[in-house]
Scaffold this motif. Structure first.
Motif, PDB file in Angstrom:
ATOM      1  N   MET B   7      47.258  -5.973  22.745  1.00  0.00           N
ATOM      2  CA  MET B   7      45.868  -6.188  23.169  1.00  0.00           C
ATOM      3  C   MET B   7      44.928  -5.320  22.340  1.00  0.00           C
ATOM      4  N   THR B   8      43.824  -5.879  21.934  1.00  0.00           N
ATOM      5  CA  THR B   8      42.778  -5.089  21.281  1.00  0.00           C
ATOM      6  C   THR B   8      41.468  -5.383  21.989  1.00  0.00           C
ATOM      7  N   HIS B   9      40.503  -4.486  21.751  1.00  0.00           N
ATOM      8  CA  HIS B   9      39.191  -4.771  22.339  1.00  0.00           C
ATOM      9  C   HIS B   9      38.096  -4.330  21.373  1.00  0.00           C
ATOM     10  N   GLU B  10      36.897  -4.840  21.593  1.00  0.00           N
ATOM     11  CA  GLU B  10      35.757  -4.512  20.741  1.00  0.00           C
ATOM     12  C   GLU B  10      34.529  -4.469  21.647  1.00  0.00           C
ATOM     13  N   ILE B  11      33.671  -3.463  21.406  1.00  0.00           N
ATOM     14  CA  ILE B  11      32.458  -3.358  22.235  1.00  0.00           C
ATOM     15  C   ILE B  11      31.233  -3.523  21.324  1.00  0.00           C
ATOM     16  N   ARG B  12      30.340  -4.408  21.703  1.00  0.00           N
ATOM     17  CA  ARG B  12      29.072  -4.564  20.978  1.00  0.00           C
ATOM     18  C   ARG B  12      27.935  -4.412  21.972  1.00  0.00           C
ATOM     19  N   HIS B  13      26.810  -3.985  21.470  1.00  0.00           N
ATOM     20  CA  HIS B  13      25.633  -3.895  22.336  1.00  0.00           C
ATOM     21  C   HIS B  13      24.585  -4.873  21.848  1.00  0.00           C
ATOM     22  N   VAL B  14      24.163  -5.757  22.714  1.00  0.00           N
ATOM     23  CA  VAL B  14      23.085  -6.700  22.384  1.00  0.00           C
ATOM     24  C   VAL B  14      21.968  -6.406  23.366  1.00  0.00           C
ATOM     25  N   ASP B  15      20.903  -5.748  22.859  1.00  0.00           N
ATOM     26  CA  ASP B  15      19.819  -5.265  23.739  1.00  0.00           C
ATOM     27  C   ASP B  15      20.426  -4.368  24.827  1.00  0.00           C
ATOM     28  N   SER B  44      27.743   2.905  32.179  1.00  0.00           N
ATOM     29  CA  SER B  44      26.653   3.260  31.259  1.00  0.00           C
ATOM     30  C   SER B  44      25.354   2.596  31.693  1.00  0.00           C
ATOM     31  N   GLY B  45      25.428   1.754  32.707  1.00  0.00           N
ATOM     32  CA  GLY B  45      24.222   1.156  33.270  1.00  0.00           C
ATOM     33  C   GLY B  45      23.842  -0.169  32.644  1.00  0.00           C
ATOM     34  N   ARG B  46      24.599  -0.611  31.666  1.00  0.00           N
ATOM     35  CA  ARG B  46      24.258  -1.875  31.012  1.00  0.00           C
ATOM     36  C   ARG B  46      24.811  -3.065  31.784  1.00  0.00           C
ATOM     37  N   SER B  47      24.202  -4.237  31.525  1.00  0.00           N
ATOM     38  CA  SER B  47      24.819  -5.481  31.982  1.00  0.00           C
ATOM     39  C   SER B  47      26.075  -5.670  31.144  1.00  0.00           C
ATOM     40  N   LEU B  48      27.051  -6.360  31.714  1.00  0.00           N
ATOM     41  CA  LEU B  48      28.312  -6.504  30.991  1.00  0.00           C
ATOM     42  C   LEU B  48      28.717  -7.973  30.898  1.00  0.00           C
ATOM     43  N   ILE B  49      29.018  -8.380  29.661  1.00  0.00           N
ATOM     44  CA  ILE B  49      29.628  -9.696  29.458  1.00  0.00           C
ATOM     45  C   ILE B  49      31.016  -9.443  28.888  1.00  0.00           C
ATOM     46  N   VAL B  50      32.037 -10.032  29.531  1.00  0.00           N
ATOM     47  CA  VAL B  50      33.386  -9.884  28.997  1.00  0.00           C
ATOM     48  C   VAL B  50      33.750 -11.184  28.293  1.00  0.00           C
ATOM     49  N   ASP B  51      33.935 -11.073  27.003  1.00  0.00           N
ATOM     50  CA  ASP B  51      34.280 -12.236  26.172  1.00  0.00           C
ATOM     51  C   ASP B  51      35.799 -12.390  26.181  1.00  0.00           C
ATOM     52  N   LEU B  52      36.258 -13.486  26.759  1.00  0.00           N
ATOM     53  CA  LEU B  52      37.707 -13.677  26.908  1.00  0.00           C
ATOM     54  C   LEU B  52      38.252 -14.737  25.944  1.00  0.00           C
ATOM     55  N   SER B  53      37.436 -15.081  24.947  1.00  0.00           N
ATOM     56  CA  SER B  53      37.860 -16.184  24.063  1.00  0.00           C
ATOM     57  C   SER B  53      39.176 -15.874  23.355  1.00  0.00           C
ATOM     58  N   GLY B  54      39.433 -14.581  23.098  1.00  0.00           N
ATOM     59  CA  GLY B  54      40.642 -14.229  22.355  1.00  0.00           C
ATOM     60  C   GLY B  54      41.821 -13.877  23.246  1.00  0.00           C
ATOM     61  N   VAL B  55      41.676 -14.063  24.553  1.00  0.00           N
ATOM     62  CA  VAL B  55      42.772 -13.675  25.452  1.00  0.00           C
ATOM     63  C   VAL B  55      43.811 -14.792  25.529  1.00  0.00           C
ATOM     64  N   GLU B  56      45.003 -14.484  25.059  1.00  0.00           N
ATOM     65  CA  GLU B  56      46.080 -15.482  25.082  1.00  0.00           C
ATOM     66  C   GLU B  56      46.855 -15.440  26.391  1.00  0.00           C
ATOM     67  N   GLU B 110      25.932 -18.752  25.449  1.00  0.00           N
ATOM     68  CA  GLU B 110      25.308 -19.145  26.721  1.00  0.00           C
ATOM     69  C   GLU B 110      25.224 -17.962  27.677  1.00  0.00           C
ATOM     70  N   ALA B 111      26.220 -17.108  27.634  1.00  0.00           N
ATOM     71  CA  ALA B 111      26.199 -15.933  28.504  1.00  0.00           C
ATOM     72  C   ALA B 111      25.037 -15.021  28.132  1.00  0.00           C
ATOM     73  N   LEU B 112      24.825 -14.837  26.818  1.00  0.00           N
ATOM     74  CA  LEU B 112      23.727 -13.975  26.363  1.00  0.00           C
ATOM     75  C   LEU B 112      22.381 -14.602  26.704  1.00  0.00           C
TER      76      LEU B 112
END
Lengths: 568, 115
Positions: B7-15, B44-56, B110-112
């Protein structure tokens, strides 16, 4: 505890001997410490009569088995507790022998007086009053008082009567205390035997409903049994079974039985054939068995897929086969009992393989054929066949129960053990069982990735499509997680075994662990509208698989889960 | 011996939104890491979107990590949604009857846009 000061202490006082009698009886009845109570009784009686010293002698068996009079309590300036006399020695011996009170005014004039003790202790004995302790014609011993302290140093007739009264009361109390102690000991022993019996019964396989083709009964003659039966399902669907009889009847037989039964499971588990199972068992038992003990054992393996049974036996009564036409065949043991010596070449009994074809196979111990009714001969193999024929219409389990009930009605008996492999309830399946996967791995999260890969591969080999493969992989993974979390509770040294096979159009998966037993109820799925982490795995398994059954993995620790999924 | 992590993960901040992309297999071994990442983003107080497109692959322990992060964000009043749930992961959400509990977006875009 009564208050000493409340009792009359005036020398020779006959005023209230009843109070002393009552005190002594109460003391014997209320304490398990007979020794301490005897000591106290001697002190109180000596004090009450006003003697210089006192001693209580009891008959006991000496080291060489001969009866002796042993001083078990004494008081006065010289303590003689532990002194051992022959049963007729001295004035005490004469008192016991004659069962009469002895009053000796001056020991120097007495032919039985033995001055040796005085010579050794430096004490001077002048007068002796000695009363026998007798209950119901049983001589327990005697109580002896020495040197009256007051007056002319002689015991008065009142003293004699008082001592006789106290002695008979003490004898009765002592007798009761001994009976109580014996009863208590027997009760403790009985309870231990009962617990041992319960442990033994827990080692027998759990009865399975039809169409499971095996049924067994074991009725011990006493609390524990020297007989046993067992069966064990192999991952490929074959069932190994045995019936054994350990020589002897007591706890030693029960322990050897437990050992043999455990060894059988260990050896049979990996699919070893019946003959080699017996060969290896003999080697193991020979290493540690007590001389003179042995085990007779019949072992078989049923292949439900082909409807065949493979049999071998050592020193055991013949295995009986009743074919579908009602004809009987006898298969004798091909080797001597286990635990006597190395088995004749090739080191294991010969095997016989037969086709069940709707027939049934009976394994039993000699307690069955040797059972004897009043005025009748032993049942014998012929009688057993007849008794089975009469009940052949009953389902397997009920047939055995009815047989055993009729045997028990015949009277005193040996352990009764019977096992049936019933071909009628196991129609040969035409399914071809194909082993797919056998894995044993450490119960750790980091091992689950490879396990999933292997399970997926096995599913594809069996012809599963991707969605079906994914479902099976998830179910096995969740089952492993349950084991890691709930059975081993995170213990990294635990192991899990996964066996997969294809049985016709079905995938059959066995998942076994070696952790303490977990109640399947404890990991039942939670309510799904209760949104919180955890507790989902069991629900997933139920949703994903067509069948999931928690099987009995006994004896020994561990949990066994069988899951079935239709190949799709 | 090193193994490649499944498993790997990546965090990005969009606004003001954190997007955590999980990839690979979220199983009993890796769900503790996923849980840490998700909870720290929520905290951290941000809204969170979990992108699961790469989850097998995801199992009950992976689902449990998502549920925990979801509950934490609801406690804080921040937004939490799942995006691009792969068919195999969707099957697991359905099994858990959680497809109706989480906000599921067909794609990250669409989530964003919704956030």
């Amino acid at each position: 505890m009564s208050d000493r000061a409340a009792l009359p202490t005036e020398p020779g006082a006959l005023a209230d001997p009843l109070a002393l009698v009552a005190e002594l009886s109460g003391a014997f009845a209320s304490t398990g410490d007979v020794e301490a109570t005897i000591q106290r009784a001697v002190e109180r009686i000596t004090e009450h009569v006003g003697a210089e010293g006192g001693a209580l002698f009891l008959f006991e068996e000496g080291a060489d088995g001969a009866r002796e009079l042993v001083c078990r309590a004494s008081t006065g300036p010289v303590r003689i507790t532990g002194l051992r006399l022959s049963p007729t020695q001295g004035i005490v011996g004469r008192c016991c022998e004659s069962e009469r009170l002895q009053h000796v005014r001056d020991v120097r004039d007495d032919p039985n007086w033995e001055p040796a003790v005085d010579a050794e202790t430096g004490f001077t004995t002048r007068s002796i009053l000695c009363a026998p302790l007798i209950v119901q014609d049983e001589r327990l011993g005697a109580i002896e008082l020495v040197n009256k302290q007051s007056g002319d140093g002689l015991f008065a007739p009142g003293d004699a009567r008082l001592l006789e009264a106290l002695a008979s009361s003490a004898a009765l109390a002592l007798h009761d205390a001994r009976i109580t102690a014996r009863l208590l000991e027997r009760e403790l022993l009985e309870r231990e035997v009962q617990v041992a019996g319960e442990i033994q019964r827990s080692m027998l396989p759990v009865a399975r409903p039809a169409p499971f083709p095996l049924a067994g009964v074991n009725v011990p003659a006493r609390g524990v049994s020297g007989d046993f039966y067992d069966w064990l399902e192999l991952p490929d669907g074959r069932i190994v079974f045995c019936v054994g009889d350990v020589s002897g009847k007591g706890i030693d037989a029960a322990i050897l039985m437990a050992k043999t039964a455990s060894l059988f499971r260990c050896i049979a588990r990996d699919g070893t054939d019946p003959g080699p199972i017996l060969g290896r068992l003999n080697d193991e038992i020979l290493e540690t068995v007590t001389r003179g003990m042995f085990v007779t054992l019949a072992v078989g393996r049923l292949d439900p897929g082909h409807g065949t049974v493979r049999l071998a036996a050592a020193g055991h009564p013949p295995t009986l086969v009743r074919d579908a036409d009602g004809r009987w065949h006898e298969i004798p043991s091909g080797a001597p009992p286990l635990g006597i010596g190395p088995l004749p070449e090739p080191g294991q009994p010969p095997e016989v393989e037969l086709s069940l074809a709707g027939g049934s196979v009976y394994l039993f111990t000699d307690g069955v054929t040797e059972s004897q009714g009043p005025g009748e001969g032993m049942l014998g193999v012929e009688g057993l066949r007849h008794a089975i024929d009469e009940r052949i219409a009953l389902p397997a389990r009920a047939r055995l129960d009815a047989l055993v009930a009729s045997l028990r009605a015949r009277g005193p008996r040996d352990d009764l053990t019977l096992l049936v492999v019933d071909g009628a309830s196991a129609p040969p399946e035409q399914a071809d069982v194909v082993p797919l996967l056998s894995l044993r791995f450490a119960a750790r999260p980091e091992r689950l990735g490879e396990v999933r890969d292997a399970v997926a591969e096995a599913c594809r080999t069996a012809g599963c499509q991707e969605p079906c493969t994914r479902d099976v992989v998830l179910a096995v993974d969740e089952a492993c997680q349950n084991v890691i979390r709930h059975a081993y509770r995170g213990d990294p040294d635990g192991e899990i075994e996964v066996e997969m096979s294809r049985d016709g159009e079905r995938l059959v998966i066995y998942l076994r662990d070696f952790a303490p037993r977990v109640d399947p109820e404890a990991i039942r799925p939670r309510k799904l509208d209760d949104v919180r982490p955890g507790g989902l795995g069991t629900h997933f398994i139920q949703e994903l698989m067509d069948e999931e059954t928690y099987l009995d993995a006994s004896p020994g620790p561990g949990n066994l889960l069988r899951m079935v999924k239709r190949i799709g | 011996m090193t193994r490649e992590s499944r498993m790997t993960h990546e965090i990005r901040h969009v606004d003001a939104t954190a997007v955590v992309s999980l990839r690979g297999e979220v199983d009993l071994e890796h769900s503790p890491a996923a849980r840490e990442v998700l909870l720290s983003c929520v905290r951290s107080g941000r809204s969170l979107i979990v992108d699961l497109s790469g989850v097998e692959y995801i199992d009950s322990s992976g689902i449990a990590s998502l549920v925990e992060a979801f509950q934490e964000s609801r406690k804080r009043g921040s937004r939490f949604s799942l995006a691009a749930v792969s068919p195999s992961a969707l099957r697991v959400f359905e099994l858990a009857r959680l497809d109706r509990v989480f906000t599921l977006h067909p794609s990250l875009e669409e989530a964003l846009a919704d956030g």
